[in-house]
Design an enzyme around this catalytic site. Structure first.
Site, PDB file in Angstrom:
ATOM      1  N   ILE A   4       3.080 -16.674  -2.386  1.00  0.00           N
ATOM      2  CA  ILE A   4       3.462 -15.450  -0.879  1.00  0.00           C
ATOM      3  C   ILE A   4       2.491 -14.048  -1.466  1.00  0.00           C
ATOM      4  O   ILE A   4       2.586 -13.457  -2.231  1.00  0.00           O
ATOM      5  CB  ILE A   4       4.931 -14.972  -0.351  1.00  0.00           C
ATOM      6  N   SER A   5       1.359 -13.623  -0.424  1.00  0.00           N
ATOM      7  CA  SER A   5       0.721 -12.640  -0.546  1.00  0.00           C
ATOM      8  C   SER A   5       1.155 -11.542   0.175  1.00  0.00           C
ATOM      9  O   SER A   5       2.477 -10.829  -0.434  1.00  0.00           O
ATOM     10  CB  SER A   5       0.000 -13.106   0.124  1.00  0.00           C
TER      11      SER A   5
END
Ligand code: SAH
Length: 291
Positions: free
Chosen positions: A121-122
């Site tokens: 997940i960024s």
């Protein structure tokens, strides 16, 4: 991945003067930033059990998560995210419900986190900067800028755990999000079901299992297209499915040995494409096919 100094491009977070920011008219102004606080995600041991229960009980969007989420929003604002709608969306979506229990204490740090199957997940600051860039699409100038749905019809490539899809859903009229890994597609479905009751408005988010390199023709065209994975070049299908006045933001190879950059493509009202870039980034690879 090495770059000569002259090739070096600015990294995220972008400075305020590097990002086109147009606050949404009619929205409450963003809150003033308090002095920047340091998050201490590793709570003392004697608080651990209490924290565990607070963060992980079903539907456990407790008061503490509201507090740490607000601090994340304050950091985004301090780092140059000025779009009120973007800040509002980050304030609403409980990121801790999208990550594994063991990582809950890091959910509101500005860091990327593993979500399984080798994917991540960024970082919130990168996601926020990309969404803010989408809001500056050419079709949103003039009277139409005053909209609760600045992202219009939105396509996301790379659903992952579904966090960004939930954010996009707060700002788009409708979202189609594609994931090529079936297990992650199912995980995102479950995550969004869990989060749904905690969101003030549940928007139109459709999760699709498939190869995002093909875009999603049945729901095209899109006013905004965002990719969470980067390839050698931008797939033709994405450009074909971009509506006039629309904007695409995606990591892609710079083609000159300098690594990944964030590519911005605008489709102007006359149908022509305008390409620009916004700095070096590092995303997981865009892969073809499904698994
Ligand atoms: N936006 C996500 C981040 C996911 S990481 C989130 O909020 O969690 C990038 C995702 O892109 C990975 O899940 C990876 O499987 C997916 N991906 C890579 N290539 C893809 C493709 N061709 N089509 C769809 N998804 C792809």
């Amino acid at each position: 991945m090495s770059q000569s100094p002259s090739d070096r491009k600015p990294r995220f977070p972008l400075k305020l003067d590097q990002v086109a920011v147009r606050p949404v008219a009619g929205r409450a102004p963003a809150p003033a930033v308090a002095a920047r606080e340091v998050l201490r995600p590793q709570a003392p041991l004697h608080q651990a059990e209490q924290d565990r229960r607070r963060h992980t009980t079903p539907g456990g969007v407790g008061l503490d998560s509201v507090h740490v989420r607000r601090r994340m929003v304050e950091r985004l604002l301090a780092d140059g995210i000025g779009h009120a709608g973007v800040l509002e969306a980050f304030g609403m979506v409980p990121r801790h419900l999208f990550v594994d229990t063991a990582l809950v204490n890091q959910a509101y740090e500005d860091t990327s986190l593993p979500i399984g199957l080798g994917q991540t997940i960024s970082k919130p600051s990168v996601v926020a900067a990309m969404i803010q860039l989408l809001c500056a699409r050419p079709g949103l100038v003039g009277p139409g800028a005053d909209t609760p749905h600045p992202l219009g019809a939105c396509l996301e490539i790379g659903t992952g755990c579904g966090y960004q899809a939930a954010l996009l859903g707060q700002m788009a009229r409708r979202v189609v999000s594609i994931e090529r890994l079936h297990d992650l597609h199912l995980k995102a479905r479950a995550n969004l079901e869990l989060v749904r009751p905690h969101l003030p408005r549940w928007p139109d988010v459709r999760l699709v299992f498939g190869d995002g390199m093909l875009g999603h023709g049945p729901s095209a065209p899109y006013d905004t297209i965002i990719a969470a994975a980067g390839g050698q070049a931008l797939p033709e299908a994405w450009l074909d499915q971009l509506a006039p006045g629309g904007r695409l933001v995606a990591p892609t190879d710079d083609g000159r040995g300098g690594g990944q950059v964030l590519a911005i493509v605008d489709r102007l009202p006359d149908g022509s494409l305008r390409h620009s870039r916004a700095g070096a980034v590092l995303f997981v690879p865009l892969k073809s096919g499904t698994t």
